[in-house]
Design a protein around this motif. Structure first.
Motif, PDB file in Angstrom:
ATOM      1  N   LEU A 159      16.461 -13.186 -12.298  1.00 36.67           N
ATOM      2  CA  LEU A 159      17.348 -12.745 -13.683  1.00 36.67           C
ATOM      3  C   LEU A 159      16.397 -12.349 -14.707  1.00 36.67           C
ATOM      4  O   LEU A 159      15.855 -11.703 -15.808  1.00 36.67           O
ATOM      5  CB  LEU A 159      18.370 -13.287 -14.145  1.00 36.67           C
ATOM      6  CG  LEU A 159      19.237 -13.720 -15.422  1.00 36.67           C
ATOM      7  CD1 LEU A 159      20.015 -12.328 -15.508  1.00 36.67           C
ATOM      8  CD2 LEU A 159      20.112 -14.933 -15.267  1.00 36.67           C
ATOM      9  N   LEU A 160      15.424 -14.295 -14.903  1.00 35.21           N
ATOM     10  CA  LEU A 160      14.671 -14.712 -16.017  1.00 35.21           C
ATOM     11  C   LEU A 160      13.843 -13.077 -15.908  1.00 35.21           C
ATOM     12  O   LEU A 160      13.100 -12.734 -17.186  1.00 35.21           O
ATOM     13  CB  LEU A 160      14.071 -15.257 -15.859  1.00 35.21           C
ATOM     14  CG  LEU A 160      14.795 -15.873 -15.734  1.00 35.21           C
ATOM     15  CD1 LEU A 160      14.239 -17.989 -15.452  1.00 35.21           C
ATOM     16  CD2 LEU A 160      15.347 -16.944 -17.008  1.00 35.21           C
ATOM     17  N   LYS A 161      13.182 -12.473 -14.912  1.00 29.42           N
ATOM     18  CA  LYS A 161      11.841 -11.639 -14.663  1.00 29.42           C
ATOM     19  C   LYS A 161      12.609 -10.128 -15.725  1.00 29.42           C
ATOM     20  O   LYS A 161      11.782  -9.658 -16.420  1.00 29.42           O
ATOM     21  CB  LYS A 161      11.664 -11.404 -13.943  1.00 29.42           C
ATOM     22  CG  LYS A 161      10.830 -12.383 -13.104  1.00 29.42           C
ATOM     23  CD  LYS A 161      10.564 -11.861 -11.668  1.00 29.42           C
ATOM     24  CE  LYS A 161       9.064 -13.147 -11.231  1.00 29.42           C
ATOM     25  NZ  LYS A 161       7.739 -12.231 -11.394  1.00 29.42           N
ATOM     26  N   ALA A 162      13.298 -10.206 -15.208  1.00 21.46           N
ATOM     27  CA  ALA A 162      14.348  -9.051 -15.765  1.00 21.46           C
ATOM     28  C   ALA A 162      14.653  -8.485 -16.648  1.00 21.46           C
ATOM     29  O   ALA A 162      14.864  -7.675 -17.756  1.00 21.46           O
ATOM     30  CB  ALA A 162      16.278  -8.608 -14.589  1.00 21.46           C
ATOM     31  N   MET A 163      15.167  -9.972 -17.450  1.00 24.51           N
ATOM     32  CA  MET A 163      14.712  -9.836 -18.955  1.00 24.51           C
ATOM     33  C   MET A 163      13.899  -9.689 -19.955  1.00 24.51           C
ATOM     34  O   MET A 163      14.068  -9.571 -20.461  1.00 24.51           O
ATOM     35  CB  MET A 163      15.569 -11.843 -19.573  1.00 24.51           C
ATOM     36  CG  MET A 163      16.718 -12.040 -19.866  1.00 24.51           C
ATOM     37  SD  MET A 163      16.678 -13.502 -20.002  1.00 24.51           S
ATOM     38  CE  MET A 163      18.489 -14.678 -19.092  1.00 24.51           C
ATOM     39  N   GLY A 164      12.616 -10.070 -18.841  1.00 25.26           N
ATOM     40  CA  GLY A 164      11.539 -10.267 -19.260  1.00 25.26           C
ATOM     41  C   GLY A 164      10.951 -11.600 -19.806  1.00 25.26           C
ATOM     42  O   GLY A 164       9.549 -11.395 -20.606  1.00 25.26           O
ATOM     43  N   ILE A 165      11.057 -12.298 -19.183  1.00 28.38           N
ATOM     44  CA  ILE A 165      10.658 -13.635 -19.334  1.00 28.38           C
ATOM     45  C   ILE A 165       9.081 -13.728 -18.367  1.00 28.38           C
ATOM     46  O   ILE A 165       9.165 -13.160 -17.660  1.00 28.38           O
ATOM     47  CB  ILE A 165      11.496 -15.078 -18.740  1.00 28.38           C
ATOM     48  CG1 ILE A 165      12.843 -15.000 -19.656  1.00 28.38           C
ATOM     49  CG2 ILE A 165      10.371 -16.000 -19.173  1.00 28.38           C
ATOM     50  CD1 ILE A 165      12.715 -15.486 -21.165  1.00 28.38           C
ATOM     51  N   PRO A 166       8.198 -13.939 -19.214  1.00 29.08           N
ATOM     52  CA  PRO A 166       6.703 -13.511 -18.569  1.00 29.08           C
ATOM     53  C   PRO A 166       6.311 -14.465 -16.889  1.00 29.08           C
ATOM     54  O   PRO A 166       7.158 -15.679 -17.094  1.00 29.08           O
ATOM     55  CB  PRO A 166       5.133 -13.713 -19.418  1.00 29.08           C
ATOM     56  CG  PRO A 166       6.505 -13.974 -20.056  1.00 29.08           C
ATOM     57  CD  PRO A 166       7.726 -14.221 -20.429  1.00 29.08           C
ATOM     58  N   SER A 167       6.661 -13.869 -15.888  1.00 27.29           N
ATOM     59  CA  SER A 167       6.024 -14.568 -14.557  1.00 27.29           C
ATOM     60  C   SER A 167       5.098 -16.009 -15.244  1.00 27.29           C
ATOM     61  O   SER A 167       5.747 -17.101 -14.138  1.00 27.29           O
ATOM     62  CB  SER A 167       5.278 -14.467 -13.484  1.00 27.29           C
ATOM     63  OG  SER A 167       6.118 -13.046 -12.965  1.00 27.29           O
TER      64      SER A 167
END
Lengths: 254, 379
Positions: free
Chosen positions: B281-289
């Motif tokens: 979810l966080l990655k799909a939001m665009g929160i950087p790895s």
């Protein structure tokens, strides 16, 4: 163009077996359009949505979003691109379980560098826009499925992205809440002018679309006639909240 | 960075019990390590201090047999670098089934033992002895010590009158170091063992510490059959013993720390699996790895800090408590336990290392997945 697909194909390989998920799809979508993707399971709706959302890469073809060829961006560039330009909504599990509704909505803004206080302020206005002003401090497990989905829409709008992508947004909620969510998407599309993509099985969703694309066997077919938009919502209330949001965005610089 | 801490704090709060138990597992290992190091350091320091006290000479010449002529002592005294030189006899015997160390020293030097005199007085004439308390005798007792045949040329019994009792060297906390000293006048010992004017050790002090090394080299060259020691070489032997002990301690605490790392790995593997959707979810939001990994790292540092601090405190006070308990049980273990900054550094570094080894691998694996891979995994 907000989204431009040129001859996009996606082929999944499993040893010698190959599955064509998308077969030369071309599509051009202007800013502010609401595109509904319909079709049976396995027709390629979700694959197309994932490629537009930059969560997946095509096997061939060109994908331009906001006039940027996203197939040429690195993974870290894509993360940044998604954060600023794309709001994504899954069928379910759209909120971080240990954060409150306002923290969930504020999170992408904070990742963009907005100060926590301002991010939370915008989060609360967005929650007001989706009718959840009283649920700002609730955790996801304290909210109903419909409330969670509305909070997730607020979260998807957090960074004021020009592109909103929703995968079966009404499939896991009851009829009453589904109607609420659809109304919300309609209002957002009308007021905020985001370009909206929705993948769905539900023909009722077409009521909020400016275009309906049917998917079958990985190919996209479009109806010649535009759909009739006949959704009734309280635009006046939404417009009042939107005014607040505009003032706040000037302050934040979004 | 605020979002990184928001994620880290939120997850930590949600899984507080699990993470605190993980910290506990690491903390136990750290506490054991710190306690063993604290005890080892304190013991080493105590032994070193006592060794300097027992062995006041700068250089000692020692032979296994009593075969060093006493005139060598006079020769050494005439050396410009030498302040004092005393010939003594150090040999062993048996008393009541215990091995005793018999030391024959010139009467003029006998007051060296005055500092440790517990009761009675020091020997003033032949046949009198001051003995170590570990032998369990009191002034007035008569000791019959059987000499080893190799030293006295046959079985011989020495009868000595105990006139004084001194505290045990090294306080007797390690049985192996118990000397069971029986100190008697040198000439009386030579006479009664029939060794004549020979000694087997010469204690030398130098006029200046700078003379120790050159004199040590000269003596080693001149007396090739004898062993020559300085305080430094004796300490090297002690250090070797302690290094061996530390290896044993390291294996014990290492086993505890490896167990802690395995426990952490197991707990974090389950956590990583549970957080799969959240990362997707966080990655799909665009929160950087990178930010997701940073939030994990923040939690690891927090777990490690809690574990490290708890381990240091428990380890240090635990070592003190064990010391007090042993003393309470009548075991003489009065070693000076003091806190040193390096214990804190060791505890925190070890804790962080164990937490990183156990945590990062499972979470890093998940954090590196592309969002779609995660989404497909959870479908």
């Amino acid at each position: 163009m907000a989204v431009e697909l040129r001859n996009v194909s996606k082929i999944y390989s499993n040893g010698a077996a190959k599955t064509v998920a998308l077969d030369g799809v071309s599509l051009a979508v202007s800013p502010g359009e609401a595109v509904v993707l319909m079709g049976p399971s396995g027709s390629g709706k979700t694959t197309l949505l994932n490629i537009i959302a930059t969560l997946d890469r095509p096997t061939s073809g060109e994908v331009r979003i906001m006039d940027i060829d996203v197939t040429k961006l690195s993974e870290s560039q894509l993360e940044r691109f998604r954060l600023k330009n794309i709001g994504y909504l899954f069928q379910s599990y759209n909120l971080v379980p240990y954060l409150t509704a306002d923290q969930n909505v504020a999170l992408p803004l904070m990742a963009l560098g907005v100060k926590k206080e301002l991010a939370l302020l915008r989060a609360r206005v967005l929650l007001e826009l989706v009718g959840l002003e009283k649920a700002a401090r609730l955790y996801p497990h304290q909210m109903s499925g419909g409330m969670q989905q509305r909070a997730a829409i607020a979260r998807a709008l957090a960074t004021n992205p020009p592109l909103l992508i929703l995968d079966e947004p009404t499939s896991n909620i009851d009829l009453e809440n589904a109607s609420l969510v659809l109304g919300l998407i309609y209002v957002i599309n009308r007021l905020l002018k985001n370009t909206v993509f929705i993948a769905t099985h539900d023909p009722d969703v077409a009521r909020i679309a400016t275009r309906v694309v049917y998917m079958r066997g990985g190919r996209a077919y479009e109806t010649a006639e535009p759909p009739r938009r006949d959704f009734k919502v309280d635009m006046e209330r939404a417009a009042a909240v939107y005014e607040k949001l505009k003032h706040l965005d000037e302050l934040i610089g979004l | 960075m605020e979002h990184v801490f928001l994620i880290a704090a939120g997850d930590f709060k949600a899984r507080a019990v699990r993470y605190l138990l993980t910290a506990l597992a690491i903390g136990v290992g750290v506490a054991l390590l710190v306690a063993l190091v604290v005890v080892s350091d304190a013991t080493r320091e105590y032994v070193e201090q006592t060794l300097f006290k027992v062995y006041p000479a700068d250089i000692m010449i020692y032979s296994d047999s009593i075969n060093i002529p006493t005139y060598i002592v006079d020769v050494l005294r005439s050396n410009a670098a030498v302040e004092t030189a005393e010939g003594i006899v150090i040999t062993t015997g048996l008393y009541n089934g215990q091995v005793v160390s018999i030391v024959g020293i010139p009467l003029r030097n006998v007051d060296y033992f005055a500092v440790d005199l517990k009761e009675g007085r020091l020997p003033a004439s032949g046949g009198e002895a001051v003995v170590e308390e570990s032998l369990g005798v009191k002034p007035g007792d008569v000791l019959e010590v059987k000499m080893y045949s190799g030293v006295s040329g046959g079985e011989k019994t020495l009868r000595v009158q105990v006139v004084g009792v001194m505290r045990s060297f090294l306080r007797g906390f390690v049985g192996a170091f118990r000397l069971n000293l029986v100190v008697v006048p040198l000439d009386w010992l030579q006479e009664n063992t029939g060794t004549g004017p020979f000694v087997n050790a010469i204690l030398i002090t130098v006029r200046d510490k700078a003379y120790v090394k050159p004199l040590y080299r000269d003596l080693k060259e001149t007396y090739r059959e004898a062993q020559v020691y300085t305080q430094e070489t004796l300490l090297e032997t002690v250090t070797q013993v302690f290094n061996a002990l530390n290896t044993v301690f390291s294996v014990i605490s290492g086993a505890a720390l490896v167990t802690a790392a395995i426990t952490t790995f197991a707990v974090m593997s389950i956590t990583a699996r549970e957080r799969l959707r959240e990362f997707g979810l966080l990655k799909a939001m665009g929160i950087p790895s990178r930010d997701i990994l940073l939030s994990v790292a923040a939690e690891v540092v927090l777990i490690a800090t809690v574990a490290g601090v708890a381990g240091i405190v428990v380890g240090f006070f635990g070592a003190n408590a064990v010391k007090e308990m042993l003393i309470g049980m009548g075991i003489n273990f009065d070693v000076p336990i003091t806190f040193r900054p390096q214990y804190a550094a060791l505890g925190l570094a070890t804790s962080l290392l164990v937490a990183v080894v156990g945590t990062v691998s499972p979470l890093y694996r998940v954090a590196r997945l592309r969002p779609l891979e995660i989404i497909q995994l959870w479908r």
